[in-house]
Scaffold this motif. Structure first.
Motif, PDB file in Angstrom:
ATOM      1  N   ALA A  20       0.830  -1.203   0.000  1.00 55.46           N
ATOM      2  CA  ALA A  20       0.000   0.000   0.000  1.00 55.46           C
ATOM      3  C   ALA A  20       0.869   1.259   0.000  1.00 55.46           C
ATOM      4  O   ALA A  20       0.485   2.294  -0.544  1.00 55.46           O
ATOM      5  CB  ALA A  20      -0.912   0.014   1.213  1.00 55.46           C
ATOM      6  N   ALA A  21       2.048   1.157   0.579  1.00 52.32           N
ATOM      7  CA  ALA A  21       2.924   2.327   0.684  1.00 52.32           C
ATOM      8  C   ALA A  21       3.416   2.783  -0.684  1.00 52.32           C
ATOM      9  O   ALA A  21       3.706   3.952  -0.886  1.00 52.32           O
ATOM     10  CB  ALA A  21       4.124   1.998   1.564  1.00 52.32           C
ATOM     11  N   LYS A  22       3.497   1.861  -1.623  1.00 51.27           N
ATOM     12  CA  LYS A  22       4.166   2.157  -2.889  1.00 51.27           C
ATOM     13  C   LYS A  22       3.508   3.273  -3.685  1.00 51.27           C
ATOM     14  O   LYS A  22       4.154   3.934  -4.486  1.00 51.27           O
ATOM     15  CB  LYS A  22       4.255   0.881  -3.726  1.00 51.27           C
ATOM     16  N   ILE A  23       2.216   3.505  -3.465  1.00 44.75           N
ATOM     17  CA  ILE A  23       1.545   4.553  -4.240  1.00 44.75           C
ATOM     18  C   ILE A  23       1.906   5.952  -3.729  1.00 44.75           C
ATOM     19  O   ILE A  23       1.911   6.911  -4.491  1.00 44.75           O
ATOM     20  CB  ILE A  23       0.007   4.347  -4.234  1.00 44.75           C
ATOM     21  N   TYR A  24       2.268   6.079  -2.452  1.00 40.92           N
ATOM     22  CA  TYR A  24       2.391   7.434  -1.902  1.00 40.92           C
ATOM     23  C   TYR A  24       3.585   8.253  -2.398  1.00 40.92           C
ATOM     24  O   TYR A  24       3.428   9.436  -2.696  1.00 40.92           O
ATOM     25  CB  TYR A  24       2.339   7.391  -0.370  1.00 40.92           C
ATOM     26  N   PRO A  25       4.802   7.679  -2.508  1.00 38.47           N
ATOM     27  CA  PRO A  25       5.901   8.528  -3.005  1.00 38.47           C
ATOM     28  C   PRO A  25       5.670   9.105  -4.411  1.00 38.47           C
ATOM     29  O   PRO A  25       5.904  10.288  -4.613  1.00 38.47           O
ATOM     30  CB  PRO A  25       7.119   7.602  -2.940  1.00 38.47           C
ATOM     31  N   ARG A  28       3.118  12.037  -4.379  1.00 41.12           N
ATOM     32  CA  ARG A  28       3.383  13.102  -3.412  1.00 41.12           C
ATOM     33  C   ARG A  28       3.675  14.412  -4.133  1.00 41.12           C
ATOM     34  O   ARG A  28       4.449  14.449  -5.086  1.00 41.12           O
ATOM     35  CB  ARG A  28       4.575  12.684  -2.569  1.00 41.12           C
ATOM     36  N   SER A  29       3.046  15.479  -3.689  1.00 42.92           N
ATOM     37  CA  SER A  29       3.333  16.796  -4.263  1.00 42.92           C
ATOM     38  C   SER A  29       3.012  17.840  -3.210  1.00 42.92           C
ATOM     39  O   SER A  29       2.531  17.514  -2.130  1.00 42.92           O
ATOM     40  CB  SER A  29       2.481  17.024  -5.512  1.00 42.92           C
ATOM     41  N   ALA A  30       3.292  19.106  -3.552  1.00 44.75           N
ATOM     42  CA  ALA A  30       3.061  20.171  -2.576  1.00 44.75           C
ATOM     43  C   ALA A  30       1.595  20.195  -2.146  1.00 44.75           C
ATOM     44  O   ALA A  30       1.272  20.530  -1.017  1.00 44.75           O
ATOM     45  CB  ALA A  30       3.453  21.521  -3.166  1.00 44.75           C
ATOM     46  N   ARG A  31       0.696  19.835  -3.070  1.00 48.68           N
ATOM     47  CA  ARG A  31      -0.722  19.924  -2.740  1.00 48.68           C
ATOM     48  C   ARG A  31      -1.340  18.578  -2.385  1.00 48.68           C
ATOM     49  O   ARG A  31      -2.523  18.495  -2.112  1.00 48.68           O
ATOM     50  CB  ARG A  31      -1.485  20.573  -3.894  1.00 48.68           C
ATOM     51  N   ARG A  32      -0.549  17.519  -2.491  1.00 48.73           N
ATOM     52  CA  ARG A  32      -1.078  16.237  -2.023  1.00 48.73           C
ATOM     53  C   ARG A  32       0.029  15.566  -1.225  1.00 48.73           C
ATOM     54  O   ARG A  32       0.866  14.853  -1.762  1.00 48.73           O
ATOM     55  CB  ARG A  32      -1.532  15.361  -3.179  1.00 48.73           C
ATOM     56  N   ALA A  33       0.035  15.842   0.058  1.00 50.33           N
ATOM     57  CA  ALA A  33       1.182  15.484   0.866  1.00 50.33           C
ATOM     58  C   ALA A  33       1.200  14.008   1.233  1.00 50.33           C
ATOM     59  O   ALA A  33       2.251  13.456   1.507  1.00 50.33           O
ATOM     60  CB  ALA A  33       1.189  16.333   2.135  1.00 50.33           C
ATOM     61  N   LEU A 336       2.348   5.625 -12.304  1.00 46.85           N
ATOM     62  CA  LEU A 336       1.480   5.604 -11.129  1.00 46.85           C
ATOM     63  C   LEU A 336       0.833   6.966 -10.899  1.00 46.85           C
ATOM     64  O   LEU A 336      -0.326   7.068 -10.531  1.00 46.85           O
ATOM     65  CB  LEU A 336       2.277   5.189  -9.889  1.00 46.85           C
ATOM     66  N   LYS A 337       1.608   8.008 -11.147  1.00 47.60           N
ATOM     67  CA  LYS A 337       1.086   9.359 -10.973  1.00 47.60           C
ATOM     68  C   LYS A 337      -0.081   9.608 -11.934  1.00 47.60           C
ATOM     69  O   LYS A 337      -1.130  10.113 -11.562  1.00 47.60           O
ATOM     70  CB  LYS A 337       2.214  10.360 -11.247  1.00 47.60           C
ATOM     71  N   THR A 338       0.148   9.235 -13.189  1.00 45.97           N
ATOM     72  CA  THR A 338      -0.893   9.425 -14.195  1.00 45.97           C
ATOM     73  C   THR A 338      -2.139   8.623 -13.825  1.00 45.97           C
ATOM     74  O   THR A 338      -3.252   9.138 -13.856  1.00 45.97           O
ATOM     75  CB  THR A 338      -0.391   8.961 -15.568  1.00 45.97           C
ATOM     76  N   TYR A 340      -3.081   7.560 -10.956  1.00 45.09           N
ATOM     77  CA  TYR A 340      -3.755   8.073  -9.765  1.00 45.09           C
ATOM     78  C   TYR A 340      -4.549   9.336 -10.087  1.00 45.09           C
ATOM     79  O   TYR A 340      -5.649   9.543  -9.595  1.00 45.09           O
ATOM     80  CB  TYR A 340      -2.749   8.358  -8.652  1.00 45.09           C
ATOM     81  N   ASN A 341      -3.965  10.191 -10.945  1.00 48.53           N
ATOM     82  CA  ASN A 341      -4.680  11.404 -11.324  1.00 48.53           C
ATOM     83  C   ASN A 341      -5.950  11.085 -12.097  1.00 48.53           C
ATOM     84  O   ASN A 341      -6.953  11.771 -11.986  1.00 48.53           O
ATOM     85  CB  ASN A 341      -3.781  12.316 -12.160  1.00 48.53           C
ATOM     86  N   LEU A 342      -5.881  10.021 -12.919  1.00 46.89           N
ATOM     87  CA  LEU A 342      -7.045   9.663 -13.726  1.00 46.89           C
ATOM     88  C   LEU A 342      -8.109   8.965 -12.894  1.00 46.89           C
ATOM     89  O   LEU A 342      -9.293   9.159 -13.116  1.00 46.89           O
ATOM     90  CB  LEU A 342      -6.627   8.749 -14.877  1.00 46.89           C
ATOM     91  N   TYR A 343      -7.681   8.101 -11.972  1.00 47.79           N
ATOM     92  CA  TYR A 343      -8.665   7.341 -11.193  1.00 47.79           C
ATOM     93  C   TYR A 343      -8.665   7.798  -9.749  1.00 47.79           C
ATOM     94  O   TYR A 343      -9.504   8.572  -9.350  1.00 47.79           O
ATOM     95  CB  TYR A 343      -8.395   5.846 -11.336  1.00 47.79           C
ATOM     96  N   GLY A 344      -7.692   7.347  -8.956  1.00 45.23           N
ATOM     97  CA  GLY A 344      -7.549   7.730  -7.546  1.00 45.23           C
ATOM     98  C   GLY A 344      -8.722   8.462  -6.927  1.00 45.23           C
ATOM     99  O   GLY A 344      -9.799   7.894  -6.731  1.00 45.23           O
ATOM    100  N   GLU A 345      -8.497   9.741  -6.664  1.00 48.24           N
ATOM    101  CA  GLU A 345      -9.489  10.506  -5.924  1.00 48.24           C
ATOM    102  C   GLU A 345     -10.799  10.695  -6.677  1.00 48.24           C
ATOM    103  O   GLU A 345     -11.812  11.008  -6.074  1.00 48.24           O
ATOM    104  CB  GLU A 345      -8.910  11.882  -5.578  1.00 48.24           C
TER     105      GLU A 345
END
Lengths: 432, 228
Positions: A20-25, A28-33, A336-338, A340-345
């Motif tokens: 589960a940890a692997k998604i967070y790094p 991570r950005s200034a607006r999604r800590a 992963l970033k892409t 997460y931006n497309l699905y994630g939140e």
């Protein structure tokens, strides 16, 4: 020998990030800590020197927290951090990104303000349960060092007990069954509208409610506290934005699930999953009971060992696929970033995380006012909600990044109207 | 402690107006608990953000990019069979890798040596393609560049023995790259074979040296960095 099992020689110790940890790094950005907070409000002001000593003692007992993050060619990893962590006075905003120069590489921050000791932690290190265990040990050591007659029991991991291998394991791998994977397809959720606050601003509203009457209220409706609150949040979203018009996308609440309740595990790292519950509104009048029964059914249906194993399977098999493993880290990060931006939140309207009752030894109780649990600012969603209870009180904490207070107002007014005694604390509009 | 009649809730932090509905509050018995967070908990500039705008960097980026694009345009308008603007682009890219990149990303020197070697290889291969001469870049330049890079990192490791861990990883990566010229031998891309073979051999010898002189920590460092 797996790295997790090397018990001695602390300096050489290293950990893979858990599943589960692997998604967070990468996200991570200034607006999604990716930072959340657990805190203890004591009955006397915090003494920084004692807290520092307590942190030193505690940290040596928690190897999976005593780390810095490094980049490998294929994955990030954690290695022993020799720098020593410092406690700092609390500085706003809440759950701001961990600044590695400020923390000397540590992925958490221990701070104090008034009577409160706060642990703000990057999600890659631990989940709410793991972080709370660390905080409890910290508070125990703090009280012991300040001379209070406290005694540890099995709730507290103090220096007397050696580190068990299970505390640092990746339990996802342990319970992963490669033949059972859930599909990932999921409908996009309704996103609330609102006037965004400037970057870096976060508004916190906490409601403190006596637990017994609250539980009785939920029980009367045939639900648990979490089910009741999830339904109430959905009703709040409906009442404030969807009344009379509805929306094609459902209002969905993500409810994190502590997998330790389903699979025996004593890990202090991440071991939680989530269940997204919700329903769509078509413009017709909605009522609370209908929402509650839908939420209850979905939660009870999905919170089963079988369903959760499938969820673990989907995530672990993605991580362990040969293609994913040999892809260099920078490309994984991009992907992963892409994704997460497309699905994630987008898949949820908000999050409701209930840490449950925080248990401490009897001898510590008289020194602690309450525990708090706060989620960091969401990026696409407008608010999150985190709950924990202690000493006969439930603390419900809303973190929002929009001006409008509609959700909190509806939520707490509803409960007050049901006869509950609600006390509000907020950082918004406070007099200094 | 105060009370909001509209919301029917008590307000424990110090407020004049209800944090939920902004209505005026009424006094209630019991003391308040002060402020929830320092400075109201929300008024802090995010100091990270203002620093991300680097004007000098942007000026250089603009000048180099505009320059390269101008060259491409002139090259196309006056085309006489030679794509010299490609050479300008590759040269500019090399300068960015060698000079600009170390300024932007202050990585350790092993990282920069590796990047420079790769960027230089790209430049020389492009140059050969543009000038249409026969195979000197892959034959000689690329193998010797990797030999040079490997030697340089070995030297850094010897000098900064305390920080060898930081460099060992890049050493290992240059070694892997140093073997690559052999691929061009096998693929028949080169006519003069000995430099490529020497490069691979040199990589092998360096690797051997690292394993003989490296201790357990060195091996565990490699395992950490390359776990997958």
């Amino acid at each position: 020998m797996s790295p997790e099992k090397k018990a001695h020689a602390n300096d050489n110790r290293w950990f893979r990030l858990d599943n589960a940890a692997k998604i967070y790094p990468p996200i991570r950005s200034a607006r999604r800590a990716g930072v959340f907070r657990v805190a203890a409000v004591l009955k006397a002001p915090v003494n920084p020197e004692t807290l520092q000593k307590a942190l030193n003692v505690t940290l040596s007992r928690f190897p999976s927290f005593n780390v810095r993050m490094r980049k490998g060619l294929f994955w990030y990893y954690f290695e022993h951090n020799p720098n020593g962590a410092l406690v700092t006075p609390e500085k706003a905003p809440v759950c701001r990104p961990v600044d590695l120069r400020e923390t000397k590489g540590y992925l958490f921050r221990v701070s104090y303000y008034g009577c409160r000791i706060s642990l703000e932690i990057f999600h890659a290190i631990a989940d709410g349960t793991g972080a709370m265990i660390f905080l409890k040990a910290l508070v125990y050591n703090y009280l012991a060092l300040s001379g209070a007659p406290v005694e540890a029991d099995e709730e507290i991991l103090d220096g007397q007990m050696s580190v068990a291998g299970g505390e640092v394991e990746d339990s996802f791998l342990k319970y992963y069954n490669e033949n059972r994977k859930a599909g990932r397809a999921e409908e996009t959720a309704y996103q609330m509208k609102g006037t965004r606050l400037p970057p870096g601003y976060v508004r916190i509203t906490q409601g403190i409610i006596p637990v017994e009457p609250f539980k009785a209220l939920a029980k009367e409706a045939g639900a648990t506290l979490t089910e009741y609150m999830a339904a109430l949040l959905i009703l709040a979203v409906y009442e404030s934005q969807l009344k009379g018009r509805g929306h094609k996308n459902p209002v969905k609440v993500s409810v994190p699930v502590n997998l330790r309740n389903f699979f025996p595990s004593g890990t202090l790292r991440n071991f939680s999953s989530y269940i997204n519950v919700g329903l769509a509104f078509n413009g017709e009048e909605a009522d609370f009971d209908a929402i509650l029964s839908a939420v209850r059914e979905q939660l009870r249906n999905d919170a089963t060992k079988e369903k959760l194993i499938e969820k673990i399977g989907a995530n672990v098999s993605a991580e362990r696929s040969p293609f994913m493993r040999v892809t260099p880290l920078f490309m994984k990060n991009l992907a992963l970033k892409t994704a997460y931006n497309l699905y994630g939140e987008r898949l949820v309207t908000t999050t409701l995380s209930n840490l449950g009752v925080v248990g401490v030894p009897e001898s510590m109780r008289e020194h602690i006012n309450r525990f708090e649990f706060l989620l960091g600012a969401p990026r696409r969603n407008t608010f999150s909600c985190a709950v924990c209870s202690f000493g006969g009180q439930v603390t419900v904490s809303f973190t929002r990044v929009v001006e409008e207070t509609d959700i909190e107002r509806f939520f707490f007014r509803y409960l007050a109207k049901k006869g509950l005694d609600v006390t509000i604390e907020s950082n918004y509009g406070a007099l200094l | 402690m105060k009370y909001c009649k509209k919301c029917a809730v008590s307000v424990n932090t110090r407020h004049d107006y209800c944090p939920l509905c902004a209505a005026g509050l009424f006094d209630k018995s019991g003391a308040d608990s002060g402020t929830l967070m320092p400075d109201g908990g929300e008024l802090y500039p995010s100091d990270g953000e203002s620093q991300t705008y680097n004007l000098t960097l942007r000026i250089f980026a603009f000048i180099t990019l505009a320059g390269v694009l101008t060259c491409v345009l002139i090259n196309i308008l006056t085309y006489t069979g030679m794509l010299w603007s490609l050479l300008v682009a590759a040269g500019t890219a090399f300068l960015w890798a060698a000079v600009g990149y170390p300024f932007i990303a202050r990585k350790n020197i092993g990282h920069h040596i590796l990047m420079d070697a790769v960027a230089a290889c790209v430049f020389f291969v492009v140059a050969q393609f543009v000038i249409k001469t026969k195979g000197w870049s892959l034959d000689y330049v690329v193998p010797f560049l990797f030999i040079a890079a490997t030697t340089l990192i070995s030297f850094v490791i010897l000098v900064k023995r305390m920080k060898w861990r930081e460099y060992a990883v890049y050493q290992f990566m240059t070694i892997v790259l140093g073997v690559l010229p052999v691929v061009s031998v096998v693929a028949g891309l080169v006519e003069i074979r000995w430099p490529s073979i020497v490069s691979a051999f040199y990589s092998f010898i360096t690797l051997l040296g690292m394993f003989i002189f490296g201790d357990k920590k060195y091996k565990s460092e490699l395992i950490k960095r390359f776990h997958f």
